[in-house]
Design a protein around this motif. Structure first.
Motif, PDB file in Angstrom:
ATOM      1  N   GLN A  20       8.778   2.408   3.925  1.00 22.26           N
ATOM      2  CA  GLN A  20       9.725   3.280   3.240  1.00 22.26           C
ATOM      3  C   GLN A  20       9.099   4.642   2.967  1.00 22.26           C
ATOM      4  O   GLN A  20       7.881   4.746   2.794  1.00 22.26           O
ATOM      5  CB  GLN A  20      10.162   2.658   1.909  1.00 22.26           C
ATOM      6  N   PRO A  21       9.912   5.692   2.881  1.00 24.86           N
ATOM      7  CA  PRO A  21       9.384   6.988   2.418  1.00 24.86           C
ATOM      8  C   PRO A  21       9.048   6.890   0.934  1.00 24.86           C
ATOM      9  O   PRO A  21       9.568   6.034   0.211  1.00 24.86           O
ATOM     10  CB  PRO A  21      10.544   7.942   2.673  1.00 24.86           C
ATOM     11  N   GLN A  24       0.857  -1.179   0.000  1.00 27.48           N
ATOM     12  CA  GLN A  24       0.000   0.000   0.000  1.00 27.48           C
ATOM     13  C   GLN A  24       0.901   1.239   0.000  1.00 27.48           C
ATOM     14  O   GLN A  24       1.889   1.312   0.730  1.00 27.48           O
ATOM     15  CB  GLN A  24      -0.984   0.011   1.162  1.00 27.48           C
ATOM     16  N   ILE A  25       0.528   2.181  -0.829  1.00 32.32           N
ATOM     17  CA  ILE A  25       1.354   3.369  -1.041  1.00 32.32           C
ATOM     18  C   ILE A  25       0.508   4.613  -0.814  1.00 32.32           C
ATOM     19  O   ILE A  25      -0.560   4.772  -1.418  1.00 32.32           O
ATOM     20  CB  ILE A  25       1.940   3.378  -2.466  1.00 32.32           C
ATOM     21  N   PHE A  26       0.988   5.467   0.070  1.00 32.57           N
ATOM     22  CA  PHE A  26       0.371   6.752   0.346  1.00 32.57           C
ATOM     23  C   PHE A  26       1.228   7.850  -0.296  1.00 32.57           C
ATOM     24  O   PHE A  26       2.352   7.593  -0.739  1.00 32.57           O
ATOM     25  CB  PHE A  26       0.265   6.985   1.853  1.00 32.57           C
ATOM     26  N   PRO A  27       0.749   9.084  -0.355  1.00 32.47           N
ATOM     27  CA  PRO A  27       1.556  10.155  -0.951  1.00 32.47           C
ATOM     28  C   PRO A  27       2.905  10.371  -0.281  1.00 32.47           C
ATOM     29  O   PRO A  27       3.806  10.951  -0.892  1.00 32.47           O
ATOM     30  CB  PRO A  27       0.656  11.390  -0.805  1.00 32.47           C
ATOM     31  N   ASP A  28       3.075   9.885   0.969  1.00 30.00           N
ATOM     32  CA  ASP A  28       4.349  10.108   1.662  1.00 30.00           C
ATOM     33  C   ASP A  28       5.060   8.833   2.108  1.00 30.00           C
ATOM     34  O   ASP A  28       6.166   8.896   2.640  1.00 30.00           O
ATOM     35  CB  ASP A  28       4.139  11.007   2.883  1.00 30.00           C
ATOM     36  N   SER A  29       4.464   7.649   1.904  1.00 28.43           N
ATOM     37  CA  SER A  29       5.072   6.432   2.440  1.00 28.43           C
ATOM     38  C   SER A  29       4.627   5.187   1.686  1.00 28.43           C
ATOM     39  O   SER A  29       3.601   5.187   1.000  1.00 28.43           O
ATOM     40  CB  SER A  29       4.731   6.283   3.933  1.00 28.43           C
ATOM     41  N   LYS A  54      12.027  -5.238   8.034  1.00 22.96           N
ATOM     42  CA  LYS A  54      13.262  -5.161   7.267  1.00 22.96           C
ATOM     43  C   LYS A  54      13.509  -3.715   6.894  1.00 22.96           C
ATOM     44  O   LYS A  54      12.644  -3.038   6.344  1.00 22.96           O
ATOM     45  CB  LYS A  54      13.133  -6.024   6.001  1.00 22.96           C
ATOM     46  N   GLU A  55      14.702  -3.240   7.208  1.00 21.55           N
ATOM     47  CA  GLU A  55      15.059  -1.832   6.911  1.00 21.55           C
ATOM     48  C   GLU A  55      15.415  -1.678   5.442  1.00 21.55           C
ATOM     49  O   GLU A  55      15.883  -2.605   4.803  1.00 21.55           O
ATOM     50  CB  GLU A  55      16.242  -1.382   7.774  1.00 21.55           C
ATOM     51  N   PHE A 110      11.511   6.347  -1.890  1.00 16.25           N
ATOM     52  CA  PHE A 110      12.029   5.019  -2.236  1.00 16.25           C
ATOM     53  C   PHE A 110      11.849   4.730  -3.721  1.00 16.25           C
ATOM     54  O   PHE A 110      12.638   4.000  -4.334  1.00 16.25           O
ATOM     55  CB  PHE A 110      11.312   3.958  -1.392  1.00 16.25           C
ATOM     56  N   LEU A 111      10.826   5.327  -4.323  1.00 14.26           N
ATOM     57  CA  LEU A 111      10.566   5.114  -5.747  1.00 14.26           C
ATOM     58  C   LEU A 111      11.638   5.719  -6.638  1.00 14.26           C
ATOM     59  O   LEU A 111      11.648   5.464  -7.842  1.00 14.26           O
ATOM     60  CB  LEU A 111       9.199   5.690  -6.115  1.00 14.26           C
ATOM     61  N   SER A 112      12.552   6.495  -6.049  1.00 16.70           N
ATOM     62  CA  SER A 112      13.628   7.086  -6.848  1.00 16.70           C
ATOM     63  C   SER A 112      14.564   6.026  -7.430  1.00 16.70           C
ATOM     64  O   SER A 112      15.330   6.318  -8.346  1.00 16.70           O
ATOM     65  CB  SER A 112      14.422   8.089  -6.012  1.00 16.70           C
TER      66      SER A 112
END
Length: 207
Positions: free
Chosen positions: A80-81, A61-66, A206-207, A84-86
């Motif tokens: 992840q922030p 699940q992906i929100f605008p910030d996480s 997991k980090e 992460f998509l970068s």
């Protein structure tokens, strides 16, 4: 023409439920998975990836910030922030908006000086770097984009539904080597649907 394309994209950019198959190809390697995507405009992207026997492998699940990812294969999860998509070169710093544009098959017309060519059934927008094929209903049918000196991206869309102009068949290519093919069997707009997301107590972060 560009303004009409934007209006056509806005019509499609709403809540949608998608179900089908996704194939990831990299040179000679291919992976095929069943996929369900629930896209809530401006707020949430939910996705489930399953193997050939219906066993869920990943839930996201992906929100605008996480971003929240549950990996059932390793019994782990991560948070992840959105940046992460970068790691994926197709995204600008407007990560969430770019992701929703990809899901909705509404690639924006990148800034540039374009020539417009009218054919019998299509329009073509051409610049020094990019080219778009546009239907008479103002949907993007294909796009060839030069995003960086060593990065070419190609969109191909087929089998558009009549009401929303959403393509059930999609292909996204990077440098003609890495390819994502999507074939949706179910497409539903503006339906009420739940987006369940639970991390099992025994899963390790997991980090």
């Amino acid at each position: 023409l560009v303004e009409r394309i934007k209006k056509s994209n806005e019509k499609k950019n709403t809540s949608v439920f998608l179900k089908g198959k996704v194939v990831f190809s990299n040179n000679n390697a291919k992976t095929s998975l069943n996929i369900v995507v629930k896209n809530h405009k401006d707020s949430l992207v939910w996705a489930s990836l399953r193997g050939p026997f219906g066993i869920e492998l990943f839930r996201v699940q992906i929100f605008p910030d996480s971003i929240y990812i549950v990996n059932h294969t390793s019994k782990t999860f991560s948070v992840q922030p959105i940046s992460f998509l970068s790691v994926f070169p197709v995204f600008s710093e407007n990560y969430f908006n770019d992701l929703q544009n990809i899901i909705m098959a509404t690639p924006p017309i990148l800034k540039g000086k374009y020539d417009c060519v009218m054919a019998e059934d299509h329009f073509f927008l051409k610049s020094e770097k990019n080219q778009y094929k546009i239907s008479k209903s103002y949907s993007v049918e294909s796009a060839y984009l030069k995003l960086a000196p060593m990065l070419d991206m190609k969109y191909e869309f087929e089998e558009f539904d009549i009401e929303y102009g959403f393509p059930k068949k999609q292909k996204i290519s990077l440098n003609e080597e890495e390819v994502i093919s999507l074939n949706y069997s179910t497409v539903q707009f503006n339906k009420g649907f739940n987006s369940p997301f639970k991390i099992p107590n025994n899963y390790v972060k997991k980090e």
